[in-house]
Scaffold this motif. Structure first.
Motif, PDB file in Angstrom:
ATOM      1  N   LEU A   1       0.832  -1.210   0.000  1.00 41.92           N
ATOM      2  CA  LEU A   1       0.000   0.000   0.000  1.00 41.92           C
ATOM      3  C   LEU A   1       0.864   1.257   0.000  1.00 41.92           C
ATOM      4  O   LEU A   1       0.555   2.233  -0.672  1.00 41.92           O
ATOM      5  N   ALA A   2       1.948   1.223   0.756  1.00 43.52           N
ATOM      6  CA  ALA A   2       2.841   2.385   0.784  1.00 43.52           C
ATOM      7  C   ALA A   2       3.498   2.598  -0.577  1.00 43.52           C
ATOM      8  O   ALA A   2       3.683   3.724  -1.032  1.00 43.52           O
ATOM      9  N   LEU A   3       3.855   1.493  -1.251  1.00 41.56           N
ATOM     10  CA  LEU A   3       4.429   1.594  -2.597  1.00 41.56           C
ATOM     11  C   LEU A   3       3.419   2.223  -3.560  1.00 41.56           C
ATOM     12  O   LEU A   3       3.744   3.110  -4.354  1.00 41.56           O
ATOM     13  N   ARG A   4       2.151   1.765  -3.514  1.00 36.60           N
ATOM     14  CA  ARG A   4       1.134   2.270  -4.425  1.00 36.60           C
ATOM     15  C   ARG A   4       0.728   3.682  -4.074  1.00 36.60           C
ATOM     16  O   ARG A   4       0.234   4.423  -4.928  1.00 36.60           O
ATOM     17  N   ALA A   5       0.918   4.100  -2.836  1.00 35.47           N
ATOM     18  CA  ALA A   5       0.561   5.476  -2.449  1.00 35.47           C
ATOM     19  C   ALA A   5       1.413   6.495  -3.180  1.00 35.47           C
ATOM     20  O   ALA A   5       1.022   7.662  -3.303  1.00 35.47           O
ATOM     21  N   GLY A   6       2.546   6.086  -3.688  1.00 33.71           N
ATOM     22  CA  GLY A   6       3.398   7.016  -4.423  1.00 33.71           C
ATOM     23  C   GLY A   6       3.188   7.002  -5.907  1.00 33.71           C
ATOM     24  O   GLY A   6       3.876   7.718  -6.645  1.00 33.71           O
ATOM     25  N   ASP A   7       2.211   6.203  -6.394  1.00 36.39           N
ATOM     26  CA  ASP A   7       1.946   6.148  -7.837  1.00 36.39           C
ATOM     27  C   ASP A   7       1.468   7.501  -8.344  1.00 36.39           C
ATOM     28  O   ASP A   7       0.809   8.272  -7.618  1.00 36.39           O
ATOM     29  N   GLN A   8       1.724   7.779  -9.593  1.00 31.48           N
ATOM     30  CA  GLN A   8       1.235   8.988 -10.231  1.00 31.48           C
ATOM     31  C   GLN A   8      -0.266   8.880 -10.444  1.00 31.48           C
ATOM     32  O   GLN A   8      -0.818   7.782 -10.528  1.00 31.48           O
ATOM     33  N   PRO A   9      -0.977  10.018 -10.543  1.00 30.08           N
ATOM     34  CA  PRO A   9      -2.419   9.991 -10.800  1.00 30.08           C
ATOM     35  C   PRO A   9      -2.732   9.140 -12.022  1.00 30.08           C
ATOM     36  O   PRO A   9      -2.066   9.255 -13.059  1.00 30.08           O
ATOM     37  N   GLY A  10      -3.747   8.281 -11.866  1.00 32.33           N
ATOM     38  CA  GLY A  10      -4.145   7.413 -12.970  1.00 32.33           C
ATOM     39  C   GLY A  10      -3.332   6.144 -13.035  1.00 32.33           C
ATOM     40  O   GLY A  10      -3.605   5.287 -13.853  1.00 32.33           O
ATOM     41  N   GLY A  11      -2.264   5.986 -12.152  1.00 32.86           N
ATOM     42  CA  GLY A  11      -1.444   4.815 -12.211  1.00 32.86           C
ATOM     43  C   GLY A  11      -2.057   3.612 -11.536  1.00 32.86           C
ATOM     44  O   GLY A  11      -3.057   3.694 -10.871  1.00 32.86           O
TER      45      GLY A  11
END
Length: 446
Positions: free
Chosen positions: A436-446
């Motif tokens: 979840l922490a990794l995905r929290a840094g995804d760019q918008p729409g990622g």
């Protein structure tokens, strides 16, 4: 409505049909006098063309003149004999060939008298047409269109800015979406489009099957006003939706149009709440065409962007929360129109979409901080290694293959990453927190 046959009955004109007697029901919208050999560039549909045939010199001269009338959609040709010798056979045959009604004007009749009487007849017909249209002011849209079509001599349609046909007198000759697109881009097309008057955020448009004369344009404006009143007067009953529903959250960034857009998009849906730029509604069915319809209407709205989140079928309160998360996921996507259906998005992405940016950043720093710092200092890429490992369901063999490294190298890197994070990356709960922490840094729409 004034027709060619109407003109034959005007007192004192003594017009006589010479060709096209079967076409006398054509609508006349204006009169135009010309002696040009090819007047095509100056003609418009529905005109009565008046000519003394001064352009005619020899057989063959009639062809370009009459062909130009036919191309423009002229209602008829009224002509006096060339040099008082009567109308040449060349002109009569050309009119018959091109299906242009030909009316012979008596040699002793002034063109000014003809013009005056025709203009008066058109004005009287226009006033009568307006009165007849106003008499149907309380009628449904379909009845208004039928009445207007009869008066204008043209097919008529009412279109929604979403590209839907609200009503029409005949099948629309081109896709409604294309009509709306051309109108929004101010591109010319085969139909004349007049906006419907009213205060609705999502406009309706009246499309008419051809160019308009001044009198027709005035009548079309009258029709637009009446359709606007009829639309405002109509109320759509909200459907009773027991049990599970799909909740739709819609935001119009930069405007307060969300409520009207949602009601137009979901006729019969139930409005749950509205706060200006964001509204929620419950519906039994989410239309597959919704994204395309919103994209069609967007250029005609004031909103900077249109965002939409749609829940799975669920109890209303639960569906509202799911729709809210889906709406935030849509906000992180690019484009002027973004629609996210909850069923198409992984659950963890919906949860993260509902979290504020500050909270997402804080989660990433708290969980991944030591690993991010190590990568920056040592010029390694353990963050990517951990992500690939977790996306391979914690399988060292699959992750090593994806990263093109030996499986023992992969195990060493995962062990080192676990030490830095203070987590056991073989345990599901630790894996979940880190992912979840990794995905929290995804760019918008990622």
């Amino acid at each position: 409505m004034t027709t060619v046959k109407t003109l034959l009955g005007l007192p004192g004109l003594r017009l006589r049909p010479r060709a096209g007697a079967e076409l006398l029901d054509r609508t006349v919208t204006r009169i135009y006098v010309t002696e040009l050999p090819d007047p095509g560039r100056y003609l418009s549909a529905g005109e009565l063309v008046l000519s003394g045939l001064l352009w005619w010199r020899e057989p063959g001269d009639a062809e370009p003149f009459v062909a130009a009338l036919a191309r423009s959609g002229a209602a008829a040709l009224a002509a006096s004999g060339a040099d008082s010798g009567g109308i040449p056979d060349d002109v009569v045959s050309a009119c018959a060939r091109h299906r242009i009604p030909l009316l012979e004007v008596p040699a002793d009749l002034s063109f000014s008298v003809i013009t005056e009487q025709v203009v008066l007849a058109l004005a009287a017909a226009s006033d009568s047409a307006r009165k007849r249209l106003l008499a149907a002011a309380e009628a449904p849209v379909e009845t208004l269109l039928e009445r207007a079509s009869a008066e204008l001599g043209l097919p008529c349609w009412v279109l929604s800015a979403f590209g839907r046909v609200v009503a029409g007198t005949t099948p629309l000759p081109m896709p409604a979406v294309e009509v709306v697109r051309r109108h929004a881009g101010r591109e010319p097309g085969p139909l004349t489009v007049v906006p419907v008057e009213g205060r609705h955020a999502v406009p309706w448009l009246i499309a008419l099957g051809g160019p308009l004369s001044t009198a027709q344009a005035e009548l079309a404006e009258e029709l637009a006003g009446l359709v606007g009143v009829t639309r405002a007067r109509a109320t759509q009953p909200e459907a009773e939706l027991p049990g599970e529903v799909r909740v739709v959250a819609l935001r119009t960034e930069g405007s307060d149009e969300s409520r009207d857009v949602l009601r137009e998009l979901l006729p019969g849906g139930t409005l749950i709440e509205s706060t200006g730029d964001t509204s929620y509604a419950a519906t039994g069915r989410w239309p597959d065409s919704a994204t395309g319809e919103l994209s069609t209407a967007e250029p005609l709205l004031r909103a900077n962007r249109i965002l939409c989140g749609v829940s799975d079928p669920a109890p209303r309160a639960e569906g509202r929360e799911i729709a809210r998360y889906a709406l935030e996921a849509a906000a992180r996507r690019a484009g002027r129109v973004a629609v996210v259906e909850a069923g198409d998005v992984a659950a963890h992405r919906l949860l993260l979409a509902g979290a504020p940016d500050g909270l997402r950043a804080a989660l990433r720093r708290r969980v991944l901080g030591p690993l991010l710092a190590y990568d920056a200092e040592q010029h390694t890429d353990l963050v990517r290694t951990v992500r690939v490992f977790l996306e391979c369901s914690g399988s060292p063999t699959r992750a090593a293959k994806a990263l093109h490294v030996h499986v023992n190298t992969l195990r060493y890197r995962i062990g080192r990453a676990g030490e830095l994070l203070g987590a056991d990356l073989t345990e599901f709960t630790d894996q979940l927190d880190v992912y979840l922490a990794l995905r929290a840094g995804d760019q918008p729409g990622g």
